[in-house]
Write an enzyme that holds these catalytic residues in place. Sequence first.
Site, PDB file in Angstrom:
ATOM      1  CG  ASP A  89      76.643  26.208  54.988  1.00  0.00           C
ATOM      2  OD1 ASP A  89      76.198  24.809  54.066  1.00  0.00           O
ATOM      3  OD2 ASP A  89      75.753  26.100  55.977  1.00  0.00           O
TER       4      ASP A  89
ATOM      5  CG  ASN B   5      66.664  33.814  54.328  1.00  0.00           C
ATOM      6  OD1 ASN B   5      66.525  34.460  55.131  1.00  0.00           O
ATOM      7  ND2 ASN B   5      66.779  32.488  54.374  1.00  0.00           N
TER       8      ASN B   5
ATOM      9  CG  ASP C 113      73.906  31.062  52.326  1.00  0.00           C
ATOM     10  OD1 ASP C 113      73.937  30.706  53.696  1.00  0.00           O
ATOM     11  OD2 ASP C 113      73.195  30.268  51.610  1.00  0.00           O
TER      12      ASP C 113
ATOM     13  CB  SER D 188      63.406  33.876  49.445  1.00  0.00           C
ATOM     14  OG  SER D 188      63.051  33.348  50.630  1.00  0.00           O
TER      15      SER D 188
ATOM     16  CD  GLU E 207      70.733  26.503  50.539  1.00  0.00           C
ATOM     17  OE1 GLU E 207      69.761  26.898  51.122  1.00  0.00           O
ATOM     18  OE2 GLU E 207      71.008  25.498  51.180  1.00  0.00           O
TER      19      GLU E 207
ATOM     20  CG  HIS F 247      76.790  26.498  51.441  1.00  0.00           C
ATOM     21  ND1 HIS F 247      75.680  27.120  51.655  1.00  0.00           N
ATOM     22  CD2 HIS F 247      77.801  27.469  51.367  1.00  0.00           C
ATOM     23  CE1 HIS F 247      76.022  28.196  52.205  1.00  0.00           C
ATOM     24  NE2 HIS F 247      77.412  28.616  52.031  1.00  0.00           N
TER      25      HIS F 247
END
Length: 846
Positions: A54, A234, A237, A256, A303, A394
């Site tokens: 990430d 959530n 990040d 989510s 995400e 990511h």
Amino acid sequence: MNRRWVSALLMMMLFVTVPGQVFGTGPDSTAQKGGKTQEQQGQAPVYQNVSVHDPSIVKDGDTYYVFGSHIEAARSKDLQSWTRFTNGYTTPGNVLYGDLAQNLAGSFAWAGQNDSDSKGVFSVWAPDVFWNPEYVNTDGTKGAYMLYYCTSSTYIRSAIGFAVSPKIEGPYQYVDTLVYSGFTEGDAKDKDSAINKKWTNTNIPKLVDAGQLSGASGAWFNADGSFANGTYPNAIDPNLYYDNNGQLWMSYGSWSGGIFVLPVDPKSGKVKYPGKDGKTADGRLVDRYFGTKVAGGFGKSGEGPYVVFDKATGYYYLYMTYGWLGADGGYNMRVFRAKSPDGPYVDAQGQNAVLPRDTDNAPYGNKLMGNYLFARDVGDPGTGIGVGYVSPGHNSVLLDDATGKRFLVFHTRFPQMGEAHEVRVHQMYMNEDGWPVVAPYRYAGETLSKVDRQDLIGEYKFINHGKGTTADIQSSVYIRLNKDNTISGDVTGTWKKTGHNEAELVIAGSVYKGVFASGWDPVSERYVMTFTASSREGVAVWGSRLEDKTDQALVQDVYNDLSLGDTAKVVSDLALPAEGARHTTISWKSSDEAVVSAKGEVHRPAGGAPVQAVLTATITKGGTSLTKSFTVTVLPYQDAKLSAYYGLDGSFADSQGRFAAGTVTGDRIDKSGGSITFAEGRQGQAAKFDGASGIRLPDGLISSNAYSVALWIKPEELTTYTTAFFGAKDGDHWVSLVPRGAVANNTMVWSGSTSWYDGATGLTIPTGEWSHLAFSVENGTLTVYVNGVQKFKGANFPDWFTGTKASFSLGVNWWDPPFKGLIDELRVYDGALTPAQAADLAKNPS
């Protein structure tokens, strides 16, 4: 743990700095023309690779930094050679956080330390670092490096906090925790957690008391009082970005309820909560606490948001990643854009990034990159399978003011390399319509420049990234850009150069716009002409120019490169390629089909002497042909010889008397304190594992590359990664027989190293029933049997035990949840089991 890369974290940490191949760098304007170049190729660049999951990119002076999950970070002067400077989760003495547990206690009180899915470990993920000249420090001075991070204990219970430092490399001092998620209406706790999830244990009550929120929202909770994670995010990040007016913002979120944004006060570093609920002019949710929704929702993948404002186009670009991060998860990067920092963000088709309910997200967003492989076919230059990525994602983005270049920075796994991951940097370009397109090859110092049309004509390897989120790897095909502006080969259409370097391709009615640019091909070790382009449908295509070659030269290349490896001691089927470079055909004949067929099927004799046959390949392209022959020696089956027998019938002794008895461990192979009892077994008694204990077997139980392991197993429960039988040379060279593995929950033999090996059986053994599991290794050939039936056979299995005194165990390893259930009749053999032996063991308990 619920993530494969988390469960193997200790092994991953050993890959953090890996010397790269010496690839190349050269004149920026170098372009390929046939087999020559317009200019000398120049010196090759040196890549030094690091594993930072990430990665978030930031430039400080003349140095580039990436900060990532698991408290890893690295620096570089050229975006090619990276050096790690962190020490992971070490505490105290953590490079970035000092006393990690104490410093981040404010966030860990909610999630991320020895709790639920982070039981026994820390979970500190996905930081974003930047210099904030307006931040007011505790001593009144201004300016600090700010590190926004997240901690997490479940797929929804997380928190975002921040810390500051006068130095970019830290240490960073905790300031506050800003956003919580996963809270409940009433008292509740997650499995393996002592934390009360009730919303009053977050920062929300203080915000209400301070007048920053109008109160708790009933919409945050489902009817049963649980967190409404289909609508709300959530809290992981975080990404900080400035808008065109200098206002600071934070984007964040994962799966989510999607991605949200909040404005940030630059002086305090704290977010500005809306305070009350509402909707944007285009109908998107504005929540009093979580902010404005800009993407995703309803549990669909998405995400790692990263927003940048590009002055050249006047757009804010929202980058995010779909799919699952594991090697089998189909991670892929997408982009949307907006005229305002809080949206609405749309793709090239005008589709809003905020998803409707019950909608597949694959059609939404311009796909930048997914799984792909520029395949190296037989006869191509170089070695190996080619170059490609698995689950790239990511990402972060750098608009480098000093160079005027745009960079996409991300982590990726690799074909046939399991979960090992590294940072990659690719240059990006803007196409005619203001959408970013990504260079096909990693950055090697190249600069976009004018290209000559003549240098574009020729054969290319072609990748179409599609729009799906899939574990499938898009392998290259062959096309030709013809002088008359047509495209022929595996894909047809038209092409043209529309400016100094602009590319436009029309394929199957879709128009792709992008650029032609020089790039470094690490397989051929040359600068080659490439193109990268994107369609209105948000599909990315890439091309990599090949040297001009005659049919005769291609046939000779395939002839020279064609190999079957060591054919002097063959024990398994041979992979016979049917095609070489640029669709050169390879046909096969066998001198004796009873030994080895023209399809490579090997028939081992039941006993006696080895047998031989000759395989002959005919290589053809156009009117040119060559033949090449290989003598194949097939070894007969020989019964494996029992080396150790642990009947587990009331004791842990080896009844063969060659090895010491096993000893009871705790919940890890090197811990004490466990308890193993005995219960009715497959024959006599069996060892009963309570889910917190294991059996340490004697070191050196296996010490060759020809061995077999067989046992009976009756799981009470199945947990992913839990081992039944485990052997390890060290922390990153190991073999594990896993009742439920990471590949579709398959029962499998799993081996770890820089390249992970998955011997998946295609099934999962049941709980509450006895199953017989056996596997054999014979000089690199792995065979796995379930209840006496072969369920997997593969080549190139690693040899970790020859010449070592490896560690062995039942039910435990160094990382994962221990086995719970019964194990009986462990047998270890010298040599590989024959199919008849494996079948007999499954039929007869004695």
